[in-house]
Design a protein around this motif. Structure first.
Motif, PDB file in Angstrom:
ATOM      1  N   ALA A  59      14.620  -5.859  27.145  1.00  0.00           N
ATOM      2  CA  ALA A  59      13.958  -6.904  27.924  1.00  0.00           C
ATOM      3  C   ALA A  59      12.631  -7.300  27.294  1.00  0.00           C
ATOM      4  N   VAL A  60      11.905  -6.322  26.728  1.00  0.00           N
ATOM      5  CA  VAL A  60      10.642  -6.636  26.041  1.00  0.00           C
ATOM      6  C   VAL A  60      10.895  -7.589  24.875  1.00  0.00           C
ATOM      7  N   LEU A  61      11.928  -7.324  24.105  1.00  0.00           N
ATOM      8  CA  LEU A  61      12.232  -8.199  22.965  1.00  0.00           C
ATOM      9  C   LEU A  61      12.632  -9.594  23.428  1.00  0.00           C
ATOM     10  N   ALA A  62      13.227  -9.693  24.614  1.00  0.00           N
ATOM     11  CA  ALA A  62      13.544 -11.011  25.160  1.00  0.00           C
ATOM     12  C   ALA A  62      12.265 -11.800  25.410  1.00  0.00           C
ATOM     13  N   ILE A  63      11.272 -11.149  26.022  1.00  0.00           N
ATOM     14  CA  ILE A  63       9.973 -11.802  26.255  1.00  0.00           C
ATOM     15  C   ILE A  63       9.330 -12.211  24.935  1.00  0.00           C
ATOM     16  N   MET A  64       9.353 -11.309  23.957  1.00  0.00           N
ATOM     17  CA  MET A  64       8.723 -11.601  22.666  1.00  0.00           C
ATOM     18  C   MET A  64       9.440 -12.743  21.956  1.00  0.00           C
TER      19      MET A  64
ATOM     20  N   PHE B 299       1.166 -13.692  33.125  1.00  0.00           N
ATOM     21  CA  PHE B 299       0.356 -12.536  32.722  1.00  0.00           C
ATOM     22  C   PHE B 299       1.170 -11.256  32.869  1.00  0.00           C
ATOM     23  N   SER B 300       2.019 -11.186  33.895  1.00  0.00           N
ATOM     24  CA  SER B 300       2.907 -10.040  34.043  1.00  0.00           C
ATOM     25  C   SER B 300       3.846  -9.928  32.849  1.00  0.00           C
ATOM     26  N   PHE B 301       4.352 -11.066  32.361  1.00  0.00           N
ATOM     27  CA  PHE B 301       5.189 -11.068  31.160  1.00  0.00           C
ATOM     28  C   PHE B 301       4.430 -10.466  29.978  1.00  0.00           C
ATOM     29  N   PHE B 302       3.226 -10.994  29.730  1.00  0.00           N
ATOM     30  CA  PHE B 302       2.455 -10.543  28.576  1.00  0.00           C
ATOM     31  C   PHE B 302       2.106  -9.057  28.685  1.00  0.00           C
ATOM     32  N   LEU B 303       1.735  -8.623  29.871  1.00  0.00           N
ATOM     33  CA  LEU B 303       1.365  -7.225  30.071  1.00  0.00           C
ATOM     34  C   LEU B 303       2.562  -6.302  29.909  1.00  0.00           C
TER      35      LEU B 303
ATOM     36  N   VAL C 166      16.912 -14.923  32.107  1.00  0.00           N
ATOM     37  CA  VAL C 166      16.017 -14.882  33.269  1.00  0.00           C
ATOM     38  C   VAL C 166      14.650 -15.454  32.942  1.00  0.00           C
ATOM     39  N   VAL C 167      14.077 -15.070  31.814  1.00  0.00           N
ATOM     40  CA  VAL C 167      12.722 -15.517  31.473  1.00  0.00           C
ATOM     41  C   VAL C 167      12.674 -17.035  31.343  1.00  0.00           C
ATOM     42  N   ARG C 168      13.683 -17.616  30.749  1.00  0.00           N
ATOM     43  CA  ARG C 168      13.684 -19.072  30.554  1.00  0.00           C
ATOM     44  C   ARG C 168      13.788 -19.815  31.889  1.00  0.00           C
ATOM     45  N   TRP C 169      14.397 -19.186  32.869  1.00  0.00           N
ATOM     46  CA  TRP C 169      14.609 -19.824  34.175  1.00  0.00           C
ATOM     47  C   TRP C 169      13.481 -19.543  35.164  1.00  0.00           C
ATOM     48  N   LEU C 170      12.861 -18.365  35.063  1.00  0.00           N
ATOM     49  CA  LEU C 170      12.039 -17.850  36.153  1.00  0.00           C
ATOM     50  C   LEU C 170      10.789 -18.675  36.433  1.00  0.00           C
TER      51      LEU C 170
END
Length: 266
Positions: free
Chosen positions: A52-57, A185-189, A231-235
């Protein structure tokens, strides 16, 4: 084959729930409890979070790359990186000190997880409706004092069922951060927090992981990466339009369902 399918399913659940405030770890532990999925040292739920972290990155690759390149000569970029580091530090100290309690006691208490899902859902519904007027709408320009307080609130999520993203988002909203900025900010953290948790857990459990366990983690990791991307792209768009109420109700529903199942079947 059964274990591989279970790992695939749990990885999808991880990716779908990691960045929404419903507690991915709580979902994984409860599902694992009911289907009988076992992981040496309870490492699976922690280590597949790296997917999931790599998805955010991946989603924020261009933005993060720009910030890192600009940091040497751009005070705003440096301040953002420092704010994420400051917010991350409380989890380092408290996580290391409480690691054994978390993994051997809290991870093994399904009723506590279900209770935290319900309680967190009630809090999320209340804060979503009655949060103070936003003063900070840019996740990359939060005051360091706000970032530090969000970091301390994040530590509450070491109790499974609380939700790391839920704790940071609720804390941010109460500190005057806008809904979209709170999620960002939650994503970045999540990047340093979950990278740190993965690395520390891998080191602590290096003697109990075998090839079979590594294979299950790899399957869960890949599934978490793919579902996390979706999820990240939609949220962010959803939150901007609708807020967080649906996630509060989801938490309450899952928590009540789990508590009922635990009462009936244990």
């Amino acid at each position: 084959m059964t274990n591989a399918l279970e790992a695939l399913f749990l990885g999808i659940v991880e990716g779908l729930t990691e960045f929404i405030p419903v507690s991915s770890t709580g979902h994984l532990l409860l599902i694992g409890h009911f289907i009988g999925f076992e992981s040496a040292g309870n490492t699976f739920a922690v280590m597949i979070q790296l997917g999931a972290v790599l998805a955010i990155m991946t989603v924020y690759a261009a933005r993060l790359s720009h910030v890192v390149r600009a940091a040497p000569h751009d005070p705003a970029a440096r301040r953002f990186l420092i704010s994420v580091l400051v917010a991350f530090l409380p989890a380092v100290f408290i996580g290391v000190l409480a690691h054994d309690l978390i993994k051997t006691v809290l991870f093994e208490t399904p009723r506590l997880i279900a209770l935290m899902l319900i309680l967190g859902g009630v809090i999320l519904l209340f804060v979503d409706r009655f949060a103070p007027e936003p003063k900070h709408e840019d996740a990359m320009r939060l005051p360091l004092s706000v970032a530090l307080r969000i970091g301390f609130v994040q530590c509450v999520a070491m109790i499974p069922g609380v939700s790391r993203s839920g704790a940071t988002i609720v804390g941010a909203l109460l500190m005057g951060v806008g809904k979209r900025a709170a999620a960002e900010f939650s994503f970045f953290l999540s990047i340093p927090t979950m990278l740190g948790a993965f690395t520390y857990d891998l080191w602590r459990n290096r003697d109990v992981l075998d090839a079979g366990e590594a294979g299950m983690i790899a399957i869960g990791f890949a599934a978490a990466f793919v579902s996390g991307l979706c999820v990240v792209r939609w949220l962010l768009g959803y939150i901007s339009r609708h807020g967080y109420a649906v996630f509060g109700w989801w938490r309450i529903g899952v928590g009540c369902l789990a508590m009922t199942a635990l009462t009936l079947w244990g």
